[in-house]
Design an enzyme around this catalytic site. Structure first.
Site, short mmCIF file in Angstrom:
data_model
loop_
_atom_site.label_atom_id
_atom_site.label_comp_id
_atom_site.label_asym_id
_atom_site.label_seq_id
_atom_site.Cartn_x
_atom_site.Cartn_y
_atom_site.Cartn_z
N ASN A 81 -7.55 -14.87 -8.94
CA ASN A 81 -8.65 -14.30 -10.06
C ASN A 81 -6.91 -14.84 -11.32
O ASN A 81 -5.96 -15.66 -10.84
CB ASN A 81 -8.36 -12.79 -9.99
CG ASN A 81 -9.17 -11.98 -11.10
OD1 ASN A 81 -8.90 -12.26 -12.20
ND2 ASN A 81 -9.71 -11.43 -9.92
N HIS A 111 16.89 -17.07 -4.15
CA HIS A 111 18.80 -16.98 -4.50
C HIS A 111 19.24 -16.51 -3.29
O HIS A 111 18.90 -15.13 -2.87
CB HIS A 111 19.42 -16.65 -5.25
CG HIS A 111 18.66 -17.53 -6.58
ND1 HIS A 111 19.26 -18.55 -6.88
CD2 HIS A 111 17.63 -17.22 -7.50
CE1 HIS A 111 18.57 -19.48 -7.83
NE2 HIS A 111 17.31 -18.69 -8.00
N ALA A 155 -3.46 -3.12 -3.95
CA ALA A 155 -2.54 -3.27 -5.18
C ALA A 155 -1.53 -2.61 -5.57
O ALA A 155 -0.85 -1.89 -5.22
CB ALA A 155 -3.40 -2.66 -5.95
N ARG A 175 3.38 -0.50 3.85
CA ARG A 175 3.81 -0.93 5.37
C ARG A 175 2.32 -0.51 5.83
O ARG A 175 1.34 -0.09 5.03
CB ARG A 175 3.82 0.90 5.50
CG ARG A 175 3.95 2.22 5.50
CD ARG A 175 4.33 3.13 5.24
NE ARG A 175 4.02 3.94 4.57
CZ ARG A 175 2.75 5.29 4.52
NH1 ARG A 175 2.69 4.78 6.02
NH2 ARG A 175 3.11 5.66 4.12
N ARG A 178 -3.74 1.91 8.49
CA ARG A 178 -4.51 1.87 9.51
C ARG A 178 -4.99 0.68 9.58
O ARG A 178 -4.52 -0.55 8.91
CB ARG A 178 -5.94 2.47 8.51
CG ARG A 178 -6.88 2.07 7.45
CD ARG A 178 -7.29 3.08 7.29
NE ARG A 178 -8.55 2.21 5.51
CZ ARG A 178 -9.35 2.72 5.85
NH1 ARG A 178 -10.13 2.59 6.97
NH2 ARG A 178 -10.37 1.80 5.10
#
Length: 181
Positions: A81, A111, A155, A175, A178
């Site tokens: 997208n 870096h 998102a 994290r 489910r």
């Protein structure tokens, strides 16, 4: 998680770095002028950027950004997208049927963290995204991360560690919340 490699300034691994960056900027500037309806031209420009043929099922909505291009490998039926960023110094692999939402950033380099070394080279490690992965809008995937097949990244997530297959990962840092069935 794949450990990063440190390339000090002046190292052989950085030879031609500037030229590759300048070429990628030129090609993406051109690509970003193309209308979405001209997927043939978009695919041709993407092939020029990456130095390899693109599968005819590839779809991209410009604009897109890349710092090298030559270190990107795509599977079949990949959708990118608008506004996505491919910082591909360390290499990026997208499996078949991957979907990237708007403004996704795939960042394979950075870096050194130590203040005394920060301006003396780069670190890099590949990003590997498995088959049928969906990465939501404005998510950031960092160097060295592998995302397993069928996973979903929410998102705005920032992914700094590997994500297992068939899981949903969200948040900053991302994290797993489910398992997907």
């Amino acid at each position: 998680m794949i450990p990063s490699t440190h390339l000090p300034s002046g190292s052989p691994g950085l030879v031609g770095f500037r030229e590759r960056v300048e070429q990628a900027i030129r090609v993406t500037e051109h690509l970003n002028t193309l209308p979405y309806d001209d997927q043939d031209a978009i695919q041709a420009a993407w092939s020029e950027l990456t130095g390899q043929p693109v599968d005819p099922t590839f779809r991209l909505i410009p604009p897109v950004y890349s710092d090298h291009g030559v270190n990107i490998r795509l599977g079949r039926n990949v959708f990118v997208n608008q506004g996505c960023r491919f910082n591909d110094t360390g290499g990026i692999e997208l499996g078949d049927d991957v979907m990237l939402g708007p403004n996704v950033s795939l960042i394979t380099s950075g870096h050194p963290v130590a203040p005394s070394e920060r301006r003396n080279g780069i670190t890099h490690a590949p990003i590997r995204i498995g088959r049928n992965v969906w990465i939501g809008a404005s998510a950031t995937i960092l160097q060295g991360v592998t995302i397993g097949d069928d996973a979903v990244i929410g998102a705005g997530a920032v992914v700094a560690h590997d994500i297992p297959a068939a899981t949903l990962a969200v948040g900053v840092p991302a994290r797993v919340i489910r398992t997907l069935t």
